[in-house]
Scaffold this motif. Structure first.
Motif, PDB file in Angstrom:
ATOM      1  N   ALA A 143      -3.592  41.767  19.021  1.00  0.00           N
ATOM      2  CA  ALA A 143      -4.478  40.688  18.593  1.00  0.00           C
ATOM      3  C   ALA A 143      -4.527  40.669  17.080  1.00  0.00           C
ATOM      4  N   THR A 144      -4.810  39.486  16.527  1.00  0.00           N
ATOM      5  CA  THR A 144      -4.971  39.381  15.084  1.00  0.00           C
ATOM      6  C   THR A 144      -6.051  38.387  14.742  1.00  0.00           C
ATOM      7  N   ILE A 145      -6.814  38.710  13.706  1.00  0.00           N
ATOM      8  CA  ILE A 145      -7.725  37.761  13.064  1.00  0.00           C
ATOM      9  C   ILE A 145      -7.227  37.602  11.639  1.00  0.00           C
ATOM     10  N   ALA A 146      -6.536  36.517  11.379  1.00  0.00           N
ATOM     11  CA  ALA A 146      -5.912  36.281  10.075  1.00  0.00           C
ATOM     12  C   ALA A 146      -6.672  35.166   9.365  1.00  0.00           C
ATOM     13  N   LEU A 147      -7.288  35.500   8.239  1.00  0.00           N
ATOM     14  CA  LEU A 147      -8.182  34.584   7.535  1.00  0.00           C
ATOM     15  C   LEU A 147      -7.564  34.133   6.209  1.00  0.00           C
ATOM     16  N   SER A 148      -7.293  32.856   6.100  1.00  0.00           N
ATOM     17  CA  SER A 148      -6.770  32.250   4.873  1.00  0.00           C
ATOM     18  C   SER A 148      -5.414  32.822   4.474  1.00  0.00           C
ATOM     19  N   GLY A 149      -4.548  33.014   5.445  1.00  0.00           N
ATOM     20  CA  GLY A 149      -3.231  33.570   5.177  1.00  0.00           C
ATOM     21  C   GLY A 149      -2.197  32.516   4.823  1.00  0.00           C
ATOM     22  N   TYR A 150      -1.077  32.998   4.282  1.00  0.00           N
ATOM     23  CA  TYR A 150       0.092  32.167   3.997  1.00  0.00           C
ATOM     24  C   TYR A 150       1.254  32.761   4.777  1.00  0.00           C
ATOM     25  N   TYR A 151       1.868  31.984   5.662  1.00  0.00           N
ATOM     26  CA  TYR A 151       2.773  32.548   6.666  1.00  0.00           C
ATOM     27  C   TYR A 151       4.242  32.201   6.444  1.00  0.00           C
ATOM     28  N   ASP A 152       4.572  31.794   5.227  1.00  0.00           N
ATOM     29  CA  ASP A 152       5.954  31.540   4.846  1.00  0.00           C
ATOM     30  C   ASP A 152       6.271  32.393   3.621  1.00  0.00           C
ATOM     31  N   SER A 153       7.485  32.319   3.131  1.00  0.00           N
ATOM     32  CA  SER A 153       7.899  33.158   2.002  1.00  0.00           C
ATOM     33  C   SER A 153       7.995  32.384   0.686  1.00  0.00           C
ATOM     34  N   ASN A 154       8.023  31.054   0.745  1.00  0.00           N
ATOM     35  CA  ASN A 154       8.359  30.240  -0.425  1.00  0.00           C
ATOM     36  C   ASN A 154       7.415  30.450  -1.598  1.00  0.00           C
ATOM     37  N   LEU A 155       6.146  30.653  -1.338  1.00  0.00           N
ATOM     38  CA  LEU A 155       5.168  30.814  -2.402  1.00  0.00           C
ATOM     39  C   LEU A 155       5.483  32.027  -3.265  1.00  0.00           C
ATOM     40  N   PHE A 156       6.149  33.020  -2.694  1.00  0.00           N
ATOM     41  CA  PHE A 156       6.433  34.276  -3.387  1.00  0.00           C
ATOM     42  C   PHE A 156       7.903  34.422  -3.774  1.00  0.00           C
ATOM     43  N   PHE A 157       8.811  33.902  -2.950  1.00  0.00           N
ATOM     44  CA  PHE A 157      10.240  34.087  -3.177  1.00  0.00           C
ATOM     45  C   PHE A 157      10.973  32.784  -3.513  1.00  0.00           C
ATOM     46  N   GLY A 158      10.257  31.684  -3.566  1.00  0.00           N
ATOM     47  CA  GLY A 158      10.903  30.420  -3.876  1.00  0.00           C
ATOM     48  C   GLY A 158      11.968  30.068  -2.853  1.00  0.00           C
ATOM     49  N   ASP A 159      13.140  29.666  -3.320  1.00  0.00           N
ATOM     50  CA  ASP A 159      14.231  29.275  -2.428  1.00  0.00           C
ATOM     51  C   ASP A 159      15.032  30.467  -1.922  1.00  0.00           C
ATOM     52  N   TYR A 160      14.751  31.664  -2.447  1.00  0.00           N
ATOM     53  CA  TYR A 160      15.510  32.849  -2.017  1.00  0.00           C
ATOM     54  C   TYR A 160      15.102  33.238  -0.602  1.00  0.00           C
ATOM     55  N   CYS A 161      16.095  33.429   0.271  1.00  0.00           N
ATOM     56  CA  CYS A 161      15.794  33.854   1.644  1.00  0.00           C
ATOM     57  C   CYS A 161      16.981  34.611   2.219  1.00  0.00           C
ATOM     58  N   VAL A 165      13.707  38.697   4.079  1.00  0.00           N
ATOM     59  CA  VAL A 165      12.692  37.695   3.769  1.00  0.00           C
ATOM     60  C   VAL A 165      12.435  36.837   5.007  1.00  0.00           C
ATOM     61  N   TYR A 166      13.498  36.419   5.664  1.00  0.00           N
ATOM     62  CA  TYR A 166      13.374  35.633   6.899  1.00  0.00           C
ATOM     63  C   TYR A 166      12.551  36.386   7.937  1.00  0.00           C
ATOM     64  N   ASN A 167      12.815  37.680   8.089  1.00  0.00           N
ATOM     65  CA  ASN A 167      12.136  38.480   9.113  1.00  0.00           C
ATOM     66  C   ASN A 167      10.680  38.782   8.785  1.00  0.00           C
ATOM     67  N   ASN A 168      10.232  38.398   7.591  1.00  0.00           N
ATOM     68  CA  ASN A 168       8.835  38.608   7.214  1.00  0.00           C
ATOM     69  C   ASN A 168       8.108  37.296   6.926  1.00  0.00           C
ATOM     70  N   ALA A 169       8.685  36.200   7.369  1.00  0.00           N
ATOM     71  CA  ALA A 169       8.077  34.880   7.196  1.00  0.00           C
ATOM     72  C   ALA A 169       7.900  34.244   8.581  1.00  0.00           C
ATOM     73  N   PRO A 170       6.735  34.408   9.202  1.00  0.00           N
ATOM     74  CA  PRO A 170       6.541  33.909  10.573  1.00  0.00           C
ATOM     75  C   PRO A 170       6.893  32.436  10.770  1.00  0.00           C
ATOM     76  N   VAL A 171       6.613  31.589   9.794  1.00  0.00           N
ATOM     77  CA  VAL A 171       6.967  30.175   9.933  1.00  0.00           C
ATOM     78  C   VAL A 171       8.468  30.031  10.163  1.00  0.00           C
ATOM     79  N   LYS A 172       9.262  30.847   9.484  1.00  0.00           N
ATOM     80  CA  LYS A 172      10.716  30.749   9.612  1.00  0.00           C
ATOM     81  C   LYS A 172      11.206  31.340  10.932  1.00  0.00           C
ATOM     82  N   TYR A 173      10.791  32.585  11.231  1.00  0.00           N
ATOM     83  CA  TYR A 173      11.419  33.208  12.400  1.00  0.00           C
ATOM     84  C   TYR A 173      10.839  32.705  13.724  1.00  0.00           C
ATOM     85  N   ILE A 174       9.597  32.243  13.748  1.00  0.00           N
ATOM     86  CA  ILE A 174       9.090  31.658  14.989  1.00  0.00           C
ATOM     87  C   ILE A 174       9.731  30.293  15.223  1.00  0.00           C
ATOM     88  N   ASP A 175       9.938  29.546  14.146  1.00  0.00           N
ATOM     89  CA  ASP A 175      10.662  28.279  14.262  1.00  0.00           C
ATOM     90  C   ASP A 175      12.072  28.522  14.780  1.00  0.00           C
TER      91      ASP A 175
END
Length: 251
Positions: A143-161, A165-175
């Motif tokens: 279970a998780t309670i995630a409050l005000s999180g950011y679930y992609d990598s772009n904000l921190f790594f820009g276009d680099y992936c 990086v892919y394996n730590n960005a839920p928006v990317k790997y769940i998609d």
């Protein structure tokens, strides 16, 4: 309240790592600090106080870990591959070292009680980690309670992936997961809560929280995705309210 401090060597990080435990028994909850935060922040910002009765009654046991965000997600001056390798070393510390200690410490009070996995929680960057660890390890984290999180990598790594990086960005790997991916079925048996406000400094959280809602809905993964009001800012006073509110829904 039973409070204990630990400082133990990590072979994955080649250094001592600190964490603090609040409570003597109950559901173990792993708490990730905000960006560049420390293991004592949850206490210092009064988050522990909001659930003090649940801790003292033995319903929950909080494990507040340390981060190395300054070497990974926040280290914009460093080579991106080295940054994500640093994160992955910390990831392995959590999964392969700290998780074992969580179960050991949790079992100290009552060796006969059964705990179905560990819950995760955190605010801001801590929420990003909390969600990511559950989605990468649904056999461990339930279970998780995630409050005000950011679930992609772009904000921190820009276009680099790269692969990590892919394996730590839920928006990317769940998609990228197929509907019949074995993890998708595991997610359906987890309790997932993603929340953010719509006030000041919540724009990045709103963007990826709503995208996570789309992805989870498309794959029929039950989750509570909750956007609070336009007066709800990216700050501790709201996270204090949200943490207690959602924790009562999980217990």
């Amino acid at each position: 309240m039973n409070v204990r401090y630990y400082k133990e060597y990590s072979y994955y990080l080649n250094r001592d790592m600190e964490f603090k435990v609040y409570g003597h028994s109950g559901q173990p909850i792993l708490v990730f600090p905000c960006q560049n935060g420390r293991f004592y922040d949850f206490e210092n910002f009064k988050m522990i106080d909001t659930v003090k009765d649940l801790i003292e009654d033995g319903k929950i046991q909080l494990f507040c870990c340390d981060s190395i965000d300054e070497e990974s997600w926040s280290a914009n001056h460093k080579d991106p591959r080295q940054r994500i390798l640093s994160h992955e070393a910390w990831y392995n510390y959590i999964v392969h070292e700290l998780v074992l200690r969580i179960f050991e410490i949790n079992f100290e009070f009552d060796k006969n009680h059964f705990i179905n996995g560990i819950f995760t929680t955190g605010c801001s960057m801590g929420a990003s980690h909390a969600a990511n660890f559950l989605f990468r390890n649904p056999d461990i984290f339930k279970a998780t309670i995630a409050l005000s999180g950011y679930y992609d990598s772009n904000l921190f790594f820009g276009d680099y992936c790269d692969d990590l990086v892919y394996n730590n960005a839920p928006v990317k790997y769940i998609d990228g997961m197929s509907y019949d991916h074995p993890y998708v079925d595991k997610y359906r048996h987890c309790k997932i809560i993603l929340c953010c406000g719509q006030g000041a400094f919540e724009e990045p959280a709103i963007e990826t929280t709503t995208r996570m809602r789309e992805l989870l809905n498309f794959k029929d993964i039950p989750a509570l995705i909750d956007l609070w009001g336009f007066d709800v800012n990216h700050d501790w006073n709201w996270w204090q309210i949200q943490f207690r509110y959602f924790l009562e829904k999980l217990l």
